[in-house]
Design an enzyme around this catalytic site. Sequence first.
Site, mmCIF file in Angstrom:
data_model
loop_
_atom_site.group_PDB
_atom_site.id
_atom_site.type_symbol
_atom_site.label_atom_id
_atom_site.label_comp_id
_atom_site.label_asym_id
_atom_site.label_seq_id
_atom_site.Cartn_x
_atom_site.Cartn_y
_atom_site.Cartn_z
ATOM 1 N N ASP A 36 0.913 -1.055 -0.034
ATOM 2 C CA ASP A 36 -0.009 0.063 -0.152
ATOM 3 C C ASP A 36 0.925 1.355 -0.200
ATOM 4 O O ASP A 36 2.093 1.168 0.334
ATOM 5 C CB ASP A 36 -0.849 -0.008 1.153
ATOM 6 C CG ASP A 36 -0.203 0.024 2.630
ATOM 7 O OD1 ASP A 36 0.636 -0.779 2.758
ATOM 8 O OD2 ASP A 36 -0.578 0.374 3.489
ATOM 9 N N GLU A 54 0.340 -1.582 5.784
ATOM 10 C CA GLU A 54 1.152 -0.700 6.702
ATOM 11 C C GLU A 54 1.181 0.611 6.892
ATOM 12 O O GLU A 54 1.492 1.293 7.903
ATOM 13 C CB GLU A 54 2.576 -1.233 5.843
ATOM 14 C CG GLU A 54 3.977 -0.766 6.837
ATOM 15 C CD GLU A 54 4.445 0.315 6.758
ATOM 16 O OE1 GLU A 54 5.146 0.995 7.781
ATOM 17 O OE2 GLU A 54 3.879 1.175 5.849
#
Length: 459
Positions: free
Chosen positions: A91, A155
Site C-alpha cells: 500500500d 502498513e
Amino acid sequence: MAEPAPAALDQAVVDEEVVRFTSELIRLDTTNRGGGDCRERPAAEYAAARLAEAGYAPALLESAPGRANVVVRIGGTDPGSGALLAHGHLDVVPADPAHWRVHPFSGEVRDGMVWGRGAVDMKNTVAVLLALARSWARTGRAPRRDLVLAFTADEEDSAVHGAEWLVREHAGLFEGCTEGIGESGGYTFHASGTDGRPLRIYPVGAGERGTAWLRLTARGTAGHGSKVNRDNAVGALAAAVARVDAHAWPVRLTPVTRAAITGLAEAVGVPCDLDAPGFAPGRDLDPLLERLGRAADLVRSTVRNSANPTMLSAGYKLNVVPATATAGVDGRVLPGAEDEFAAALDALAGPRVEWEFTHRSPALSSPTGSASFAAMRAAILAHDPGAHVVPVCMSGGSDAKQFSALGIANYGFSPLLLPPSLDYGALFHGVDERVPVEALRFGARVLDRFLCGPPASGA
C-alpha cells in the site's frame, strides 16, 4: 575436492526487471486512505504472478475483500541457520496529481529516475526482492538462509489487514524466522567531515520508537457563546494541547542510539565519549549533535520521546459552547520509556482532560553486534568501499513492530545508492517521489550479497 563456485547473478536481467517491476507496481494504485479504504489485491496478484512464473508457490492471503498479502518461502543452502524474513508493503499513502511534475501513478522513467507514489516507500524494495528471487530460480543461486518473503497490506495505516493479521492468523508461515529486514535503512545519507570532506553514511535501522497515537478529550458545560463559561471544554483542551506542544522531553540514550552517535562522531571526526566522567546527556548532548553537522539528523529525532498535536475537533456553531472537545496527538516512545511517557501525559493533560491510546505498538531494539548486522555492513562496503555504516533507531515505525510479536529481531535494510541532490527523507510521503534507476540496481546487488553471501561474524 573443492566446492563448486556459486552461480552468478544474471545481472543484466535483474537490472532490467528491478526498473520495470518498480514502474509496473507504481501503476497499480494501492492508495491507503485509512479506515479500511484501500485495495492492495492488484499489487498482490502482480507479485504472486511474477513469483509463480519463476516456479515458486506463493500464498495470496486476503484478510478482507481486496486486502491481500503475499507470502512465499525460499529454501536456503544452510537450512540449519535460522530463517530470515524480508518484508515490504504494497500500500501507499495518497497523492494529489495536481501537485506533481509527473502523474503519481504513472511509473514514468524520466531523467534516470522511476517516478511515482511508492518509488521509495516501498514498491521499489518489493520489485528488487521479486527480481532477485526470479534470478535465483533461473541461475540455481539461492539465499544462504531459508528466506520468507512477505508483501503486506495496510502498513500505511494500522497493519490490521496486513502484518498484524498475518502474525495472528498465519504465524506458521514464519516458522523458524529469527531475524527480519524491512524498510528505511541502507540508503546513502550525505554529510561532511570536520575537514570538509564529503561523507557517505548508510544508516541501518536497528530499532524503532514505539507508536502511541492519542486522543485527548475535554468535557465541560454547554451553553450560549455570549455567556461567561468557566467550564469551557474548548479552553481546557486548548490549554492541555499547548502544554503537550511545549513540553521539553528529557534526553534518553538507548543502546542503538549510543552506537549511532559514536559511529557518526567517528565518521565526522568529532571526539566523542558518552561514558566520559562528567558527560551529562541533558546538558551536553545537544551541543555534541551540533558539532556533528548534518549527520546529526540521523539521530536527532530519536534521543527523546515526542508528542505532536495533529488534530483538533470541537463545536458545531460559532455561538454555541460545546460540551466536548477532542484532539489527536502523535506520540512516539523510546524503548524502555513507556512508563515515563504515560506519566508525562497524565501531568500534561491535567485534571480537566482525559487521554487514551487510539493505536499503540511497541518500541523495538535489535542487536548491533550481531552477525546479520555485520553482514549488512559488509554487503554495503563491498559495493561502496569508502562509506560508513551505522545503526540507527527509526523515528517512526514499520511492519517490524507486528513481526516482532513472533520473536523476530528486525532491521531496516532496503539499500539504495542516492546522489547528494536527492533528499531521501523528503521523498517519503512527499510530492514527486522518485528513485534513481541506478539506486535500484545498487540495491539489488547489495541485497543479493547480503542474502546469498557467506555468514559474517558479529562485530
